[in-house]
Design an enzyme around this catalytic site. Structure first.
Site, PDB file in Angstrom:
ATOM      1  N   ASN A   1      45.559  39.169  29.043  1.00 25.12           N
ATOM      2  CA  ASN A   1      44.501  39.391  28.065  1.00 25.12           C
ATOM      3  C   ASN A   1      45.047  40.215  26.908  1.00 25.12           C
ATOM      4  OD1 ASN A   1      41.558  41.489  27.968  1.00 25.12           O
ATOM      5  ND2 ASN A   1      41.845  39.582  26.915  1.00 25.12           N
TER       6      ASN A   1
ATOM      7  N   CYS B   1      37.243  49.207  30.703  1.00 20.79           N
ATOM      8  CA  CYS B   1      36.418  49.644  29.577  1.00 20.79           C
ATOM      9  C   CYS B   1      36.958  50.954  28.994  1.00 20.79           C
ATOM     10  CB  CYS B   1      34.971  49.820  30.024  1.00 20.79           C
ATOM     11  SG  CYS B   1      33.867  50.231  28.665  1.00 20.79           S
TER      12      CYS B   1
ATOM     13  N   ASP C   1      45.215  39.684  22.284  1.00 26.45           N
ATOM     14  CA  ASP C   1      45.816  39.008  21.124  1.00 26.45           C
ATOM     15  C   ASP C   1      45.966  37.499  21.289  1.00 26.45           C
ATOM     16  OD1 ASP C   1      45.897  41.547  20.172  1.00 26.45           O
ATOM     17  OD2 ASP C   1      48.075  41.767  20.185  1.00 26.45           O
TER      18      ASP C   1
ATOM     19  N   LYS D   1      39.659  43.519  36.444  1.00 27.45           N
ATOM     20  CA  LYS D   1      40.226  43.603  35.097  1.00 27.45           C
ATOM     21  C   LYS D   1      40.621  45.043  34.847  1.00 27.45           C
ATOM     22  CE  LYS D   1      40.243  42.552  30.434  1.00 27.45           C
ATOM     23  NZ  LYS D   1      39.003  42.363  29.691  1.00 27.45           N
TER      24      LYS D   1
ATOM     25  N   GLY E   1      38.746  37.072  24.628  1.00 22.48           N
ATOM     26  CA  GLY E   1      37.576  37.824  24.208  1.00 22.48           C
ATOM     27  C   GLY E   1      37.299  37.613  22.735  1.00 22.48           C
ATOM     28  N   ARG E   2      37.774  38.547  21.903  1.00 22.78           N
ATOM     29  CA  ARG E   2      37.422  38.547  20.482  1.00 22.78           C
ATOM     30  C   ARG E   2      37.858  37.278  19.748  1.00 22.78           C
ATOM     31  NH1 ARG E   2      40.477  43.486  18.496  1.00 22.78           N
ATOM     32  NH2 ARG E   2      41.872  42.866  20.193  1.00 22.78           N
TER      33      ARG E   2
ATOM     34  N   GLN F   1      30.566  40.022  35.732  1.00 19.30           N
ATOM     35  CA  GLN F   1      31.417  41.209  35.783  1.00 19.30           C
ATOM     36  C   GLN F   1      30.562  42.427  36.124  1.00 19.30           C
ATOM     37  OE1 GLN F   1      33.347  43.445  32.410  1.00 19.30           O
ATOM     38  NE2 GLN F   1      35.198  42.538  33.268  1.00 19.30           N
TER      39      GLN F   1
END
Length: 379
Positions: free
Chosen positions: A211, A108, A213, A150, A235-236, A77
């Site tokens: 993307n 971001c 949750d 993204k 991600g998380r 990325q």
């Protein structure tokens, strides 16, 4: 209800499971990408690097471009605000680093990035966004490398940009667009808006990746069924849980999702993670890097405060082995942790930090600001 996809096509690149590991600063290094790839097929993206850092030969940037020996599909990325720099950086990635996929970060939410018109702030300038994408796609074309982007819904609920961004991505030859269903102002707080992802799917003909949750494999299936997305970006949700990719691969291929790991299996995963970090960075630095992952791995499991404290100071694989022996192999996975957020959440920002006069003009060609060579990552 849309059919659940079992693979993802990005230009000339076929991904065997429609799952992408989101780049996370200090997390998605070569060791972690290898660990996740050992669990299930997908696309595993390197930590975000800056185009300026790469073009100017910044040593820190080059050190981040480390790939595992078994990483046959190299995905990176890239962050940037200047179309020429971005184009040059894409060419370097393709020619010198043999990458198979380049993703551009326009999501971001970090203030030091948006203050300079980068990340999630940039899509407000539609003309500038188009220029950046055109340069990136043109630079990648001779190498047959797909470029994706993204983004987020917009700056805030009054300044949405995602539908325009999707149109511009399609017009400039971008292979797919990933949408984090939050605004820059929300950062990582609140709930992701999956309806926005569905709206983008309806708005463009290129693949849309959803993307936000996705904490369990069932969430990923629900997202693609609700939105028609071509795949998901995680991600998380995988912090301290690399086996989520095993569950996702099973779910997207219609197989039974793996049982929840007992603490003994989690211990084995922790040991493997620390081992891979040590291989890539040397044992002392690798073990220090591993410390940040311990709380995520052990979240909800029985492990005394003193043991957790000692693990957070681990400095060798030998000491890690001794400490891991103190954990109960038979402890069941804490079911109450299922479906709960992991990693950073925080509160929404009071306001989005932008360059002066940024909102006055939605074109922005020629208005880009120079990013620092070491900007923060995220999205």
């Amino acid at each position: 209800m849309p059919a659940v996809p079992d693979s993802l096509t990005l230009g000339s690149l076929r991904v065997e499971t429609p799952v992408v590991l989101a780049p996370m600063a200090g997390i998605t290094n070569a060791a972690y990408r290898r660990l996740c790839a050992e669990q299930g097929a997908g696309l595993y993206v390197c930590e975000m690097i800056t185009s300026r850092g790469l073009v100017e030969g910044d040593e820190t940037t080059r050190k981040m471009l480390v790939f595992d020996d078994l990483e046959s599909v190299r995905s990176v990325q890239l962050y940037g605000t200047d179309p020429v720099y971005v184009g040059k950086a894409v060419e370097i990635l393709c020619a010198d680093f043999g990458v198979s996929h380049v993703d551009l970060n326009f999501g971001c939410p970090v203030p030091k990035v948006t203050r300079k018109g980068g990340g999630g702030a940039l899509p407000w300038k539609r003309g500038l966004l188009g220029e950046v994408l055109e340069h990136a796609v043109a630079a990648a074309a001779p190498y047959d490398v797909p470029v994706t982007m993204k983004t987020r819904k917009g700056l805030d609920d009054d300044h949405l940009t995602y539908l325009d961004a999707g149109r511009i991505a399609q017009e400039t030859g971008v292979a797919a667009i990933a949408l984090h269903g939050r605004t820059v102002q929300q950062a990582y707080s609140g709930q992701a808006d999956w309806d926005a992802i569905a709206a983008l799917v309806d708005h463009v003909d290129i693949p849309v990746l959803g993307n936000g949750d996705i904490w369990e494999a069932a969430d990923a299936l629900r997202m693609v069924e609700q939105t028609g997305a071509a795949g998901v970006v995680v991600g998380r949700g995988c912090l301290g849980r690399p086996w989520l990719f095993r569950d996702l691969a099973a779910a997207f291929h219609g197989e039974a999702v793996a049982t929840l790991p007992r603490l003994g299996e989690v211990k084995a995963m922790m040991r493997r993670h620390a081992e891979l970090l040590s291989e890539h960075m040397g044992q002392e630095r690798g073990c220090k890097e591993f410390r940040k992952h311990i709380a995520w791995y052990l979240k909800g499991f029985p492990a005394g405060g003193e043991l957790r404290h000692q693990l957070a100071l681990v400095d060798s694989l030998a000491s890690l082995d001794v400490l891991l022996d103190g954990l109960d192999d038979d402890a069941p996975f804490p079911a109450r942790e299922l479906g709960t957020p992991r990693g950073r959440q925080g509160a929404p920002r009071k306001k989005v930090v932008l360059p002066e006069g940024w909102l006055d003009d939605t074109d922005g060609r020629g208005a880009q600001l120079r990013e620092d060579a070491d900007e923060a990552t995220g999205g």
